[in-house]
Design a protein around this motif. Structure first.
Motif, short mmCIF file in Angstrom:
data_model
loop_
_atom_site.label_atom_id
_atom_site.label_comp_id
_atom_site.label_asym_id
_atom_site.label_seq_id
_atom_site.Cartn_x
_atom_site.Cartn_y
_atom_site.Cartn_z
N GLU A 141 -5.51 0.89 -0.80
CA GLU A 141 -5.72 -0.25 0.11
C GLU A 141 -6.60 -1.30 -0.55
N SER A 142 -7.64 -0.86 -1.22
CA SER A 142 -8.57 -1.80 -1.87
C SER A 142 -7.88 -2.62 -2.94
N GLU A 143 -7.12 -1.96 -3.81
CA GLU A 143 -6.42 -2.69 -4.87
C GLU A 143 -5.31 -3.58 -4.28
N ASP A 195 0.87 -1.17 0.00
CA ASP A 195 0.00 0.00 0.00
C ASP A 195 0.92 1.22 0.00
N LEU A 254 -12.67 1.41 2.18
CA LEU A 254 -11.24 1.73 2.20
C LEU A 254 -10.88 2.61 1.01
N GLU A 263 -9.06 -5.40 7.61
CA GLU A 263 -9.71 -6.03 6.45
C GLU A 263 -8.84 -7.15 5.89
N LYS A 319 -16.05 -3.36 -4.08
CA LYS A 319 -16.66 -3.63 -2.76
C LYS A 319 -15.79 -3.06 -1.64
N LEU A 320 -14.48 -3.27 -1.74
CA LEU A 320 -13.56 -2.76 -0.71
C LEU A 320 -13.52 -1.23 -0.69
N LYS A 321 -13.67 -0.61 -1.85
CA LYS A 321 -13.64 0.86 -1.94
C LYS A 321 -14.80 1.52 -1.19
N VAL A 327 -12.49 -5.14 -5.65
CA VAL A 327 -11.93 -3.80 -5.47
C VAL A 327 -13.05 -2.80 -5.23
N GLY A 335 -7.16 -1.02 7.00
CA GLY A 335 -6.67 -1.92 5.96
C GLY A 335 -6.12 -3.21 6.54
#
Length: 162
Positions: A82-84, A6, A78, A106, A73-75, A71, A103
């Motif tokens: 962090e998502s990617e 990250d 986050l 998760e 969903k995480l966005k 990605v 992060g």
């Protein structure tokens, strides 16, 4: 074993002029495009931008995660980097190099093994690359790295420097 980074640890180490420590400990890392964009493009002129750009294809690889739905969903919770990075670490079956609590939480929830700036210092000392975790950590803090007192003392205890 791949280590997906990250932006946080890279920026923290760049501000303290310790990017080479990452290379010396891990030899190669992978970053997703959003981390590259945040550091090199949006961060142009800031610590780390030129160094990260120069390191791409030498010891840093840029790779896009394939699972775009994860990605997205995480966005929702986050940042893009962090998502990617989490999605990419899952795909590569590797570690994630991250410092942000949300992060880390998760990533752990998803079974991803964690590396952090504090663990980097411990590994560097274990390998004889640095002589004092405390001195290096104090330099990081002086350059803007945030670390709770509890985590600071736990890290020094793990390093047998208390």
């Amino acid at each position: 074993m791949e280590i997906v980074a990250d932006s946080g640890p890279l920026i923290s180490c760049a501000r303290a002029r310790k990017l080479t420590l990452i290379r010396d400990v891990y030899s190669r890392i992978v970053i997703p495009p959003s981390v590259y964009r945040e550091i090199v493009i949006e961060g142009a002129g800031k610590p780390g931008a030129e160094e990260i750009e120069a390191a791409v294809s030498i010891w840093i690889a840029v790779k896009k995660p394939e699972n775009e739905s994860l990605v997205a969903k995480l966005k929702q919770r986050l940042g893009p980097g962090e998502s990617e990075a989490i999605a990419l670490a899952i795909e590569l079956g590797g570690y994630i190099f991250i410092d942000e609590k949300s992060g880390i939480k998760e990533a752990r929830k998803r079974g991803i093994r964690i590396k952090s700036t504090l663990l980097l210092l411990l590994e560097a000392r274990e390998r004889g690359l640095i002589s004092s975790v405390k001195a290096e950590l104090d330099e990081l803090i002086d350059s803007g790295f945030r670390c709770s007192d509890d985590l600071y003392y736990k890290t020094l205890a793990l390093a047998n420097e208390i």
